[in-house]
Design an enzyme around this catalytic site. Structure first.
Site, PDB file in Angstrom:
ATOM      1  N   GLU A  58      -1.115  26.949   5.996  1.00 37.69           N
ATOM      2  CA  GLU A  58      -2.382  26.323   5.844  1.00 37.69           C
ATOM      3  C   GLU A  58      -2.783  26.914   4.497  1.00 37.69           C
ATOM      4  O   GLU A  58      -3.002  28.068   4.332  1.00 37.69           O
ATOM      5  CB  GLU A  58      -3.223  27.301   7.123  1.00 37.69           C
ATOM      6  CG  GLU A  58      -4.818  26.507   7.461  1.00 37.69           C
ATOM      7  CD  GLU A  58      -5.616  27.229   6.468  1.00 37.69           C
ATOM      8  OE1 GLU A  58      -6.042  26.771   5.645  1.00 37.69           O
ATOM      9  OE2 GLU A  58      -6.254  28.404   7.003  1.00 37.69           O
ATOM     10  N   LYS A  68       2.272  40.764   6.947  1.00 41.63           N
ATOM     11  CA  LYS A  68       1.658  41.265   5.269  1.00 41.63           C
ATOM     12  C   LYS A  68       0.328  40.993   5.142  1.00 41.63           C
ATOM     13  O   LYS A  68       0.122  39.727   4.825  1.00 41.63           O
ATOM     14  CB  LYS A  68       2.770  40.502   4.439  1.00 41.63           C
ATOM     15  CG  LYS A  68       2.862  41.540   3.150  1.00 41.63           C
ATOM     16  CD  LYS A  68       1.610  41.603   2.215  1.00 41.63           C
ATOM     17  CE  LYS A  68       1.291  40.289   1.602  1.00 41.63           C
ATOM     18  NZ  LYS A  68       0.241  40.566   0.712  1.00 41.63           N
ATOM     19  N   GLU A 100      -9.963  23.822  -6.258  1.00 45.21           N
ATOM     20  CA  GLU A 100     -10.717  24.756  -5.445  1.00 45.21           C
ATOM     21  C   GLU A 100     -11.435  25.950  -6.091  1.00 45.21           C
ATOM     22  O   GLU A 100     -10.624  26.475  -6.663  1.00 45.21           O
ATOM     23  CB  GLU A 100      -9.742  25.096  -4.068  1.00 45.21           C
ATOM     24  CG  GLU A 100     -10.316  25.907  -3.072  1.00 45.21           C
ATOM     25  CD  GLU A 100      -9.194  26.400  -2.194  1.00 45.21           C
ATOM     26  OE1 GLU A 100      -9.691  26.410  -0.986  1.00 45.21           O
ATOM     27  OE2 GLU A 100      -7.955  26.532  -2.631  1.00 45.21           O
ATOM     28  N   CYS A 127     -11.463  28.377   3.076  1.00 44.76           N
ATOM     29  CA  CYS A 127     -10.576  27.281   2.725  1.00 44.76           C
ATOM     30  C   CYS A 127     -11.022  25.867   3.285  1.00 44.76           C
ATOM     31  O   CYS A 127     -10.773  25.196   2.516  1.00 44.76           O
ATOM     32  CB  CYS A 127      -9.328  27.417   3.662  1.00 44.76           C
ATOM     33  SG  CYS A 127      -9.348  27.784   5.695  1.00 44.76           S
TER      34      CYS A 127
END
Length: 497
Positions: free
Chosen positions: A270, A196, A401, A304
């Site tokens: 992750e 997906k 973040e 990331c």
């Protein structure tokens, strides 16, 4: 579709890209063919560099997802892939890599158009995707077991077998490379696959589905169900999935875990990061500045592993930041397909507004906001690269973040303080140490709480190097031999002689 593109984009398109974009196959790819999605949920495909809607597609429905999982289950159970000779699986995966490499120019443009990143960065992404495919193609013939010393009268072996049907949910910042991180080891080990992709970046994944068919990957082995979060939620809770691999936000990763708990499905995650870059006074400062810039400005900070926290010796703080800003001002913001662009837009207006909100909050907390480049005269989702000094531990800009071109700077006076600041984050994905002192870099690297530590460099990836995080950055490893463990089951066989 191309009628909706900005002139700077239309003029840059290769003929092959142009013709493919006229009618891109963005439907679900199930059992070896594209087919119309059975839902009414239309999703716009937007060019981040212009803000223009390029086209739209219909999200995969719950029934589409179930059909994709069923096709993958049938393909696994009848052995059309798992029971092929490993040499044939290797040959087909190498053929797939060759086809991707042959169409690299087109896929590079699609990836740049999808994500907004500069062509030079997108080109590296496609090279990485090809390299990962080739690396795991070789693993198809190298998944081995072992003989176990057993008590007298018994003979025992431990063998690795494919898990079954593997599902992947991939993010928008590196659509094709991160898909390969999951698909390549899964297929090399004999599994079947349902992916997906992010609804914001579907172009390169759709192109890749066509390559799978051209490479002779059997029907049902690779299936793709484009859609938003609702499609992903259906996928993770659909019976018949044996393993889920997710890359994305920590919050969504938690939702994936909750869904997998009901069926005890294996999961690797992750997730986010707030990666520190520790610069000591004895570092090669010229190299460190370049490394810090690469760590935070690559893909406009939408990474990331973005080195978004510069933790620097107070004695060199001012000179370092001044030179960092000087070099950053040389970057050119613009559309990813414009030749002069070295820093692209953010993925969406939502992400741009979120970054702006975090910077406003930092200003209210008395941080010093220094933007380094003027915004281009364009309607895309641009944010100027920004250095935030005067940051204190625990402030929102230091803790959360950002996922944008924003660098928070914290000063330290001693090594222990630098480590305390680095490890105070809830995340633990990556980090770096800049110093010429060999004893220090070993000592600091050992104490950093991160899945990857780079020393006097940043962001080095290779198919052989395991990658993943600790703490809120997830668990499990992708790339290298470590990924093979996550896509195989260990079976012990004991024979009474």
């Amino acid at each position: 579709m191309t009628a909706h593109l900005a002139p700077v984009v239309r003029d840059a398109l290769l003929p092959t890209t142009h013709s493919w974009l006229e009618k891109p196959p963005l439907e679900p790819f199930i059992d070896g063919a594209f087919r119309a999605a059975r839902s009414e949920d239309r999703i716009a495909v937007i060019d981040p560099g212009s803000g223009l809607t390029m086209t739209e597609f219909t999200a995969a429905s719950a029934q589409d997802v179930e059909d994709a999982v069923s096709a993958a289950r049938t393909a696994f159970d009848d052995g059309r892939w798992s029971e092929l000779d490993p040499e044939i699986r290797e040959e087909k995966l190498r053929r797939l890599a060759d086809l991707l490499e042959a169409d690299a120019d087109t896929v590079t443009q699609l990836e740049a158009l999808d994500t907004g990143k500069p062509l030079a960065e997108a080109r590296l992404d496609i090279r990485e995707a090809v390299a990962v495919l080739r690396y795991y193609a070789g693993w198809a013939t190298k998944v081995e077991g072992s003989v176990i010393p057993a008590p007298r009268r018994f003979y025992a072996t431990a063998t690795r077998e494919p898990i079954g049907v593997c599902a992947a949910i991939t993010p928008w910042n590196y659509p094709l490379p991160i898909l390969m991180y999951k698909l390549a080891p899964a297929l090399a080990c004999g599994n079947t696959f349902v992916a997906k992709p992010s609804e914001q970046t579907v172009l390169s994944t759709a192109f890749f589905a066509q390559l799978c068919a051209a490479a002779g990957i059997p029907d049902g082995v690779v299936n793709i169900v484009p859609g938003a979060g609702a499609t992903g939620a259906v996928l993770t809770s659909t019976p018949g999935i044996d393993k889920i691999a997710f890359t994305g936000s920590t919050r969504t990763g938690q939702a994936v875990m909750r869904a997998a708990a009901d069926t005890l499905t294996k999961v690797t995650l992750e997730l986010g990061g707030k990666s520190p870059q520790l610069v000591f006074a004895d570092a090669d400062l010229d190299a460190a500045i370049d490394g810090v810039m690469g760590g935070i400005w690559t893909n406009a900070g939408q990474v990331c592993i973005a080195g978004s926290r510069l933790i620097i010796d107070r004695r060199i703080h001012d000179d370092f930041v001044t030179e960092l800003l000087n070099r950053t001002r040389q970057l050119t913001l613009g559309h990813g397909l414009a030749p002069a662009t070295t820093l692209g837009p953010l993925i969406s207006s939502t992400q741009r507004d979120r970054v702006a909100s975090l910077l406003e909050q930092a200003a209210t907390e008395n941080a010093d906001i220094q933007t380094a480049s003027a915004l281009p005269d364009a309607d895309g989702f641009f944010v100027s690269p920004t250095v935030v000094t005067g940051v204190r531990a625990g402030q929102t800009i230091e803790r959360e973040e950002v996922f944008g071109p924003v660098l928070s700077v914290l000063a330290f006076d001693a090594e222990d303080e630098a480590l305390r600041l680095a490890n105070s984050s809830a995340y633990g994905l990556a980090s770096s140490v800049w110093s010429k002192d060999a004893s220090r870099v070993h000592r600091v690297a050992r104490r950093l709480q991160a899945g990857t530590v780079w020393v006097n460099t940043y962001g080095v990836f290779h198919p052989t190097l395991p990658f993943g995080g600790v703490k809120a950055s997830g668990f499990g490893r992708e790339l290298g031999s470590a990924a093979v463990d996550h896509y195989t089951e260990l079976k012990t066989t004991v024979i009474d002689l």
